[in-house]
Design an enzyme around this catalytic site. Structure first.
Site, PDB file in Angstrom:
ATOM      1  N   LYS A 223     -19.236 -62.702  49.621  1.00 23.55           N
ATOM      2  CA  LYS A 223     -19.810 -62.394  48.817  1.00 23.55           C
ATOM      3  C   LYS A 223     -19.081 -61.606  47.627  1.00 23.55           C
ATOM      4  CE  LYS A 223     -22.306 -59.589  52.393  1.00 23.55           C
ATOM      5  NZ  LYS A 223     -21.707 -59.804  53.579  1.00 23.55           N
ATOM      6  N   VAL A 224     -18.165 -61.545  47.722  1.00 24.33           N
ATOM      7  CA  VAL A 224     -17.290 -61.440  45.940  1.00 24.33           C
ATOM      8  C   VAL A 224     -17.115 -62.445  45.344  1.00 24.33           C
ATOM      9  CG1 VAL A 224     -15.132 -60.245  44.861  1.00 24.33           C
ATOM     10  CG2 VAL A 224     -16.261 -58.877  47.048  1.00 24.33           C
ATOM     11  N   ASP A 243     -13.601 -72.796  50.517  1.00 26.09           N
ATOM     12  CA  ASP A 243     -13.779 -71.592  51.513  1.00 26.09           C
ATOM     13  C   ASP A 243     -14.145 -72.050  52.755  1.00 26.09           C
ATOM     14  OD1 ASP A 243     -14.470 -69.729  53.510  1.00 26.09           O
ATOM     15  OD2 ASP A 243     -14.893 -68.228  52.127  1.00 26.09           O
ATOM     16  N   ALA A 303      -8.290 -59.033  45.831  1.00 23.71           N
ATOM     17  CA  ALA A 303      -8.083 -59.704  47.624  1.00 23.71           C
ATOM     18  C   ALA A 303      -7.664 -58.833  48.196  1.00 23.71           C
ATOM     19  CB  ALA A 303      -8.282 -61.000  48.233  1.00 23.71           C
ATOM     20  N   ARG A 304      -6.614 -59.034  48.843  1.00 20.77           N
ATOM     21  CA  ARG A 304      -5.275 -58.167  49.298  1.00 20.77           C
ATOM     22  C   ARG A 304      -4.209 -59.215  49.175  1.00 20.77           C
ATOM     23  NH1 ARG A 304      -8.441 -55.631  50.569  1.00 20.77           N
ATOM     24  NH2 ARG A 304      -9.448 -54.795  51.989  1.00 20.77           N
ATOM     25  N   ASP A 328      -4.310 -56.521  41.424  1.00 26.58           N
ATOM     26  CA  ASP A 328      -5.417 -55.198  42.080  1.00 26.58           C
ATOM     27  C   ASP A 328      -4.944 -54.243  42.969  1.00 26.58           C
ATOM     28  OD1 ASP A 328      -6.885 -53.244  41.570  1.00 26.58           O
ATOM     29  OD2 ASP A 328      -7.940 -54.064  43.002  1.00 26.58           O
ATOM     30  N   GLU A 333       1.766 -51.079  49.238  1.00 23.15           N
ATOM     31  CA  GLU A 333       0.807 -50.380  48.483  1.00 23.15           C
ATOM     32  C   GLU A 333       0.482 -48.043  48.666  1.00 23.15           C
ATOM     33  OE1 GLU A 333      -3.304 -51.123  48.267  1.00 23.15           O
ATOM     34  OE2 GLU A 333      -3.181 -52.705  47.178  1.00 23.15           O
ATOM     35  N   HIS A 351      -5.324 -51.109  42.848  1.00 27.58           N
ATOM     36  CA  HIS A 351      -6.634 -50.935  44.017  1.00 27.58           C
ATOM     37  C   HIS A 351      -7.519 -50.292  43.207  1.00 27.58           C
ATOM     38  CE1 HIS A 351      -6.902 -52.603  48.262  1.00 27.58           C
ATOM     39  NE2 HIS A 351      -7.568 -52.503  47.427  1.00 27.58           N
ATOM     40  N   GLY A 353     -10.612 -52.041  42.729  1.00 28.95           N
ATOM     41  CA  GLY A 353     -12.193 -53.271  42.828  1.00 28.95           C
ATOM     42  C   GLY A 353     -13.236 -53.208  42.929  1.00 28.95           C
ATOM     43  N   ALA A 354     -13.701 -51.729  44.189  1.00 24.71           N
ATOM     44  CA  ALA A 354     -14.250 -51.181  44.428  1.00 24.71           C
ATOM     45  C   ALA A 354     -14.518 -49.299  43.473  1.00 24.71           C
ATOM     46  CB  ALA A 354     -14.202 -50.870  45.899  1.00 24.71           C
TER      47      ALA A 354
END
Length: 614
Positions: A223-224, A243, A303-304, A328, A333, A351, A353-354
């Site tokens: 999605k992202v 992917d 992402a991660r 990010d 963390e 972090h 992102g959202a």
């Protein structure tokens, strides 16, 4: 206790799989799927039973109307990290909500046994110890966000706990942040801002690079990743993606070329990471991967953190293989004393992102709706450890779900005590192309029906296959076309290599216990037992009799039941040949006592019979 009686003069009681001692069956209010567990049924723990009794004042003769049971036993939802107000309001309209932030692992474990659901972000570790501490009460874990690497999915599945996330609400925010980091890195925005605030004017030092015409490799085209691709195309970039699970037609629709991992990293000027953290992707960006890249490549990660070997990235930055990185997310963390964060060519954000107002509220509402829906027994479209059954399939199969469980429950009660069940075959007759029939939900229900009556294990869609494997129960499936036009014409359950307490249920040719059913008028019906055709509604209790086919049998057995005030709800007789053998199926509202069943067993023409609780 499951008993079977025969026409001989003595009463035969076969061993039960369960303890004969009566016990309170603990139902869960928080069933993850209403099609697997009774929905909206309060959690009946010993504490709650005492609470109900006290609230209802059962020891007195008061005529005061009792309070609503669901008011007394609203589920409890623990929110361990900050959640938007709109989501909290939705949760509070349905449940008791405990917002306890910054809990230690020990504090979380001490609280969890009184909670039906837990909502976390990325900072709370939901591990096996937590599920063990929940003592079976925790039914839903909600992850307010996309990534679920902080949740032990295997443990959640073993304990029958549904895990849901909120994958859509922050998609745009994360994509926008990725593009913002890309642009900020390319034009040295953060460094130039710090420089001018320090009183400097260093125009020549912060000359950037253009994005137009450059190749952007998107690693993870979900999605992202796909939203980043759309925006990058708008910036005039050439976009490729890697992917292994992305459909090529979806990529082509956006104007993106799907390529191999090595082709993506070796041809790109910019690389944007959007892959989940799994054992396969952990530190996949390491020294070997950086060595394949163009010199001067630029990397963005929203992402991660764990997908990058941070020490390897630091070395790549120092050697110039990687010109810049915009990060990010990090392995730890917040990062502590990180040389990577302090590197001059690294742009770092905590972090974010959202972290837009809109995304935060959207994520809060999305996860609240998913958790509440799961607690109400609905199948969440965002479940990550249960089969993703599309809503249209779920709606179509709904009438057959109860049938599947009832057939499993009936079949297992026909197995003689002491016979270990190892092999079950399920045959679905469908009016559609058999290859298009999604049987995962039906299979889970059959497993539930077979296992729950003979163990204390609670089975649901989340853990059905795992529990079956754990107990050594092999399930095979066969799909057969039937010219009926319905998604499922009938379901047949066969149990092999066991002894039957009702021999008429055994198909002679295969020596299997076999029962078959179908849906009629929206309700499950038993249509065949062994080789005998019957027509029986699968509701309440059922008595199956094999008898000599002769006049007066219905009246004789019905009279015995009537004498004991046992109400007959339906009766059906199936036979293979006239005046030979027949099976009489009798539905009864109440469970007859042993004396009544013994009288039926002494009817001369009754050769065998069994009482079944459905």
């Amino acid at each position: 206790m499951i008993t079977s009686f025969y026409s001989s003069s003595r009463l035969t009681t076969l061993p039960s799989y369960n303890s004969p001692t009566p016990r309170l069956k603990l139902f869960s209010f928080t069933a993850p799927l209403k099609l697997l567990c009774p929905p909206k049924l309060p959690s009946l723990t010993i504490t709650n039973v005492l609470k109900i009794a006290d609230s209802l004042n059962l020891s007195s003769s008061t005529s005061t109307p009792p309070p609503d049971l669901h008011t007394l036993l609203k589920p409890t939802i623990l929110v361990s990290e900050k959640l938007g107000d709109a989501g909290l309001d939705l949760l509070r309209s349905f449940a008791d909500v405990d917002c306890s932030y910054n809990l230690s692992p020990e504090e979380l474990c001490s609280k969890i046994s009184s909670c039906d659901a837990l909502i976390v972000r990325s900072g709370t570790k939901v591990n096996r110890q937590l599920f063990q501490a929940a003592n079976g009460r925790l039914k839903v874990v909600g992850r307010a966000g996309v990534g679920i690497d902080n949740v032990d999915l295997q443990a959640a599945t073993e304990y029958g706990c549904l895990v849901v996330n909120a994958p859509t609400a922050n998609t745009i925010a994360a994509a926008e942040h990725g593009i913002a980091l890309l642009a900020a890195m390319a034009r040295n925005i953060a460094q130039a801002d710090a420089s001018i605030k320090a009183g400097k004017w260093e125009r020549n030092k912060y000359v950037g690079v253009s994005m137009v015409g450059k190749t952007l490799a998107i690693m993870g085209f979900g999605k992202v990743g796909s939203e980043v691709a759309r925006r990058a195309k708008g910036l005039g970039m050439h976009v490729v993606a890697h992917d292994p699970y992305a459909p090529a037609d979806r990529a082509r629709a956006i104007g993106v070329e799907l390529v191999s991992f090595d082709d993506a990293v070796s041809t790109a000027h910019f690389i944007s990471l959007h892959m989940p953290l799994t054992p396969a992707t952990s530190k996949v960006f390491n020294d070997a991967t950086f060595a394949k890249m163009k010199k001067g490549v630029r990397i963005i990660n929203v992402a991660r953190g764990g997908v990058i070997d941070e020490d390897a990235l630091l070395r790549a930055l120092d050697t110039g293989i990687v010109a810049q990185a915009a990060l990010d997310v990090f392995c730890e963390e917040p990062p502590k004393d990180s040389k990577l964060v302090q590197h001059a060519n690294v742009t770092a954000t905590p972090h974010l992102g959202a972290s837009t107002k809109e995304a935060q509220e959207g994520v809060a509402v999305e996860i609240a709706e998913a958790v509440v829906g799961a607690l109400q027994g609905q199948l969440s479209a965002t479940a990550v450890n249960a089969p993703m059954v599309p809503p249209e399939v779920l709606s179509e199969l709904a009438p057959y779900v109860t049938l599947a469980e009832k057939l499993g429950r009936l079949a297992v009660q026909l197995v003689s005590g002491g016979s270990g069940i190892k092999s079950v075959k399920v045959v679905y007759r469908s009016g559609r192309d058999p290859d298009d029939l999604d049987t995962r939900l039906l299979r889970a229900m059959i497993i539930k029906g077979i296992i729950e009556p003979i163990s204390d294990t609670i089975v649901n869609l989340v853990n059905a296959d795992f529990i079956a494997k754990q107990k050594g129960l092999g399930i095979s499936e066969e799909r057969v076309f039937a010219n009926s036009g319905t998604p499922v014409d009938s379901i047949q359950v066969r149990i092999s290599n066991v002894k039957s307490k009702f021999q008429s249920a055994v198909v002679t040719e295969s020596e299997e216990i076999s029962v078959e059913g179908r849906v009629k008028y929206g309700k499950p019906h038993l249509s065949r037992v062994g080789s005998f055709e019957v027509d029986v509604s699968l509701e309440g209790n059922l008595i199956l009799c094999r008898q000599v086919d002769q006049p007066g049998m219905i009246g004789m057995v019905g009279g015995i039941l009537g004498e004991k005030n046992v109400n007959v709800s339906f009766m059906s007789v199936g036979r293979n040949f006239r005046r030979k053998k027949a099976i009489m199926a009798i539905g009864v509202d109440e469970e007859p006592d042993k004396d009544t069943l013994n009288k039926i067993g002494h009817v001369p023409a009754v050769e065998e019979f069994v009482f079944l609780n459905l």
